[in-house]
Motif scaffolding. Sequence first.
Motif, short mmCIF file in Angstrom:
data_model
loop_
_atom_site.label_atom_id
_atom_site.label_comp_id
_atom_site.label_asym_id
_atom_site.label_seq_id
_atom_site.Cartn_x
_atom_site.Cartn_y
_atom_site.Cartn_z
N SER A 1 -9.47 16.91 -9.41
CA SER A 1 -10.58 17.74 -8.87
C SER A 1 -10.81 17.30 -7.39
CB SER A 1 -11.89 17.60 -9.76
OG SER A 1 -12.20 16.18 -9.52
N SER A 2 -10.38 16.39 -6.90
CA SER A 2 -10.60 16.05 -5.33
C SER A 2 -9.56 14.92 -5.07
CB SER A 2 -12.19 15.53 -5.38
OG SER A 2 -12.42 14.11 -6.14
N ILE A 3 -9.97 14.38 -3.74
CA ILE A 3 -8.82 13.44 -3.36
C ILE A 3 -9.51 11.99 -4.00
CG2 ILE A 3 -8.13 12.04 -1.44
CD1 ILE A 3 -8.12 14.76 0.14
N GLY A 4 -10.71 11.96 -3.98
CA GLY A 4 -11.27 10.73 -4.70
C GLY A 4 -10.77 10.75 -5.95
N HIS A 5 -10.90 11.45 -6.83
CA HIS A 5 -10.30 11.59 -8.18
C HIS A 5 -8.87 11.25 -8.16
CE1 HIS A 5 -9.36 14.33 -11.90
NE2 HIS A 5 -9.87 12.93 -12.33
N ALA A 6 -8.16 12.00 -7.35
CA ALA A 6 -6.80 11.51 -7.40
C ALA A 6 -6.44 9.93 -7.11
CB ALA A 6 -6.05 12.35 -6.45
N LYS B 1 0.98 21.09 -5.08
CA LYS B 1 0.20 22.03 -5.95
C LYS B 1 0.18 21.22 -7.44
CE LYS B 1 3.73 24.76 -5.42
NZ LYS B 1 4.91 25.65 -5.60
N ILE B 2 0.85 20.37 -7.68
CA ILE B 2 0.70 19.41 -8.88
C ILE B 2 -0.64 18.57 -8.61
CG2 ILE B 2 1.72 17.49 -10.33
CD1 ILE B 2 4.43 18.75 -9.47
N PHE B 3 -0.68 17.91 -7.73
CA PHE B 3 -1.87 16.92 -7.46
C PHE B 3 -3.18 18.06 -7.48
CE2 PHE B 3 0.72 13.68 -6.52
CZ PHE B 3 0.25 12.72 -6.00
N ARG B 4 -3.36 19.28 -6.98
CA ARG B 4 -4.48 19.96 -6.69
C ARG B 4 -4.62 20.38 -8.09
NH1 ARG B 4 -8.60 20.93 -6.72
NH2 ARG B 4 -9.94 22.27 -5.50
N ALA C 1 0.81 -1.35 -0.08
CA ALA C 1 -0.12 0.09 0.03
C ALA C 1 1.06 1.33 -0.04
CB ALA C 1 -0.97 0.07 1.20
N LEU C 2 0.20 2.25 -0.31
CA LEU C 2 1.00 3.54 -0.53
C LEU C 2 0.51 4.77 0.61
CD1 LEU C 2 0.98 4.34 -4.47
CD2 LEU C 2 2.56 3.20 -2.92
N VAL C 3 1.24 5.64 1.22
CA VAL C 3 0.87 6.49 2.20
C VAL C 3 0.89 7.87 1.64
CG1 VAL C 3 1.00 7.37 4.67
CG2 VAL C 3 1.53 4.99 4.09
N PHE C 4 -0.11 8.48 1.76
CA PHE C 4 -0.33 10.01 1.46
C PHE C 4 -0.50 10.67 2.48
CE2 PHE C 4 -1.36 7.54 -2.38
CZ PHE C 4 -0.85 7.95 -3.53
N ASP C 5 0.34 12.13 2.48
CA ASP C 5 -0.28 12.91 3.35
C ASP C 5 0.03 14.36 2.67
OD1 ASP C 5 2.77 13.32 3.38
OD2 ASP C 5 2.72 12.69 5.58
N SER C 6 0.98 15.28 2.54
CA SER C 6 1.19 16.43 2.24
C SER C 6 0.69 16.56 0.78
CB SER C 6 2.60 17.10 2.38
OG SER C 6 3.37 16.10 1.90
N GLN C 7 0.73 15.60 -0.11
CA GLN C 7 0.47 15.74 -1.45
C GLN C 7 -1.08 16.17 -1.56
OE1 GLN C 7 1.64 13.02 -0.14
NE2 GLN C 7 2.72 11.66 -1.44
N PHE C 8 -1.83 15.74 -0.59
CA PHE C 8 -3.47 16.15 -0.56
C PHE C 8 -3.70 17.42 0.28
CE2 PHE C 8 -4.39 11.41 -0.99
CZ PHE C 8 -4.16 11.66 -2.58
N CYS D 1 -9.20 18.58 2.78
CA CYS D 1 -8.16 18.67 3.86
C CYS D 1 -8.44 19.99 4.69
CB CYS D 1 -6.78 18.88 3.15
SG CYS D 1 -5.49 19.08 4.27
N ASN D 2 -8.79 19.57 6.09
CA ASN D 2 -9.17 20.72 7.06
C ASN D 2 -8.31 21.55 7.66
OD1 ASN D 2 -8.38 18.81 8.62
ND2 ASN D 2 -10.33 18.63 9.83
N LEU D 3 -7.01 21.39 6.90
CA LEU D 3 -5.70 22.31 7.52
C LEU D 3 -6.07 23.91 7.63
CD1 LEU D 3 -2.64 20.98 5.98
CD2 LEU D 3 -3.33 20.65 8.30
N PRO D 4 -5.60 24.52 8.57
CA PRO D 4 -5.84 25.92 8.58
C PRO D 4 -5.37 26.57 7.40
CG PRO D 4 -5.04 25.19 10.78
CD PRO D 4 -4.97 24.06 9.76
N HIS D 5 -6.25 27.65 7.07
CA HIS D 5 -5.83 28.41 5.84
C HIS D 5 -4.24 28.89 5.73
CE1 HIS D 5 -5.76 32.40 7.44
NE2 HIS D 5 -6.54 32.23 8.23
#
Length: 266
Positions: free
Chosen positions: A175-180, A168-171, A64-71, A77-81
């Motif tokens: 269109s969404s994390i599901g799409h990614a 930035k490339i992923f975004r 399996a693969l682990v993603f974090d900052s790519q998203f 993603c509910n990180l502060p602005h």
Amino acid sequence: LELLATDRWDAVIVKGIEASGRVSTLASFVFLQNCLAEAKIPIWAHGGVGIHSSAGILGMGVRALVFDSQFYLFDECNLPHFVKKVVAEFQGTDLATIGEKFGKSWQVFAKLGTKIVRDFKDREISLTASDFDLFISKEVRPNLRKSYEEDRGIQGLYFLGQETALAKIFREKFSSIGHAFQSLYENALRAIELAVTKPVFTENNDVAELLGAKYPIVQGAMAQVTDTPLFAKAVSDAGALPFLAFANTPLHVAAELFRNTREILR
């Protein structure tokens, strides 16, 4: 590696140097090869997981693969602005490592003007290995939490890694994390199928023909190593495409090297 030679866990996450927070000193592709050779349990890969590299990592046998900052820049993603702003402006070199001398590398965000990381690096010089563990729990982690609660901008402490530059490339691409996830899955299937049906390193394939070589292999240039005609000939005779390294070579010396290499390769 001895942790992988047991069945005490359901799986183990292996973090390469491209990941954030606590990381290895090795790149994911290298570290994963070492780990897979010893593993008796499934391995999940964290670090260096991009749009195309994910297929290669899965092809190695990773479960399996682990993603974090790519998203981090997605709406889900509910990180502060203010943290998202740091991520959006992140450059691949905006990093520092603390704890490496203790064999416990922690990778964090750092620009030249990020004082908190600079101070931590200065403090680290006088710490012992046991002091460092306390330092992480008493100073690093509390500052990390506050940086996600208060707008500190580039003066904040964030666990980010090289792969944060992919956000930035992923975004832009998805269109969404599901799409990614769906796209990455489909891309990995296509790439692995292609690798099986059209092996990359076969003789005289399309890429090799394009290079004018026997194999689709390009030799990387390295100063003071690949700057002789005989080295270029050895690479060419082995079936790869040679490259010469010049670095700061004077023009007249480079011209002579070109002439001599051209003669020996005829």
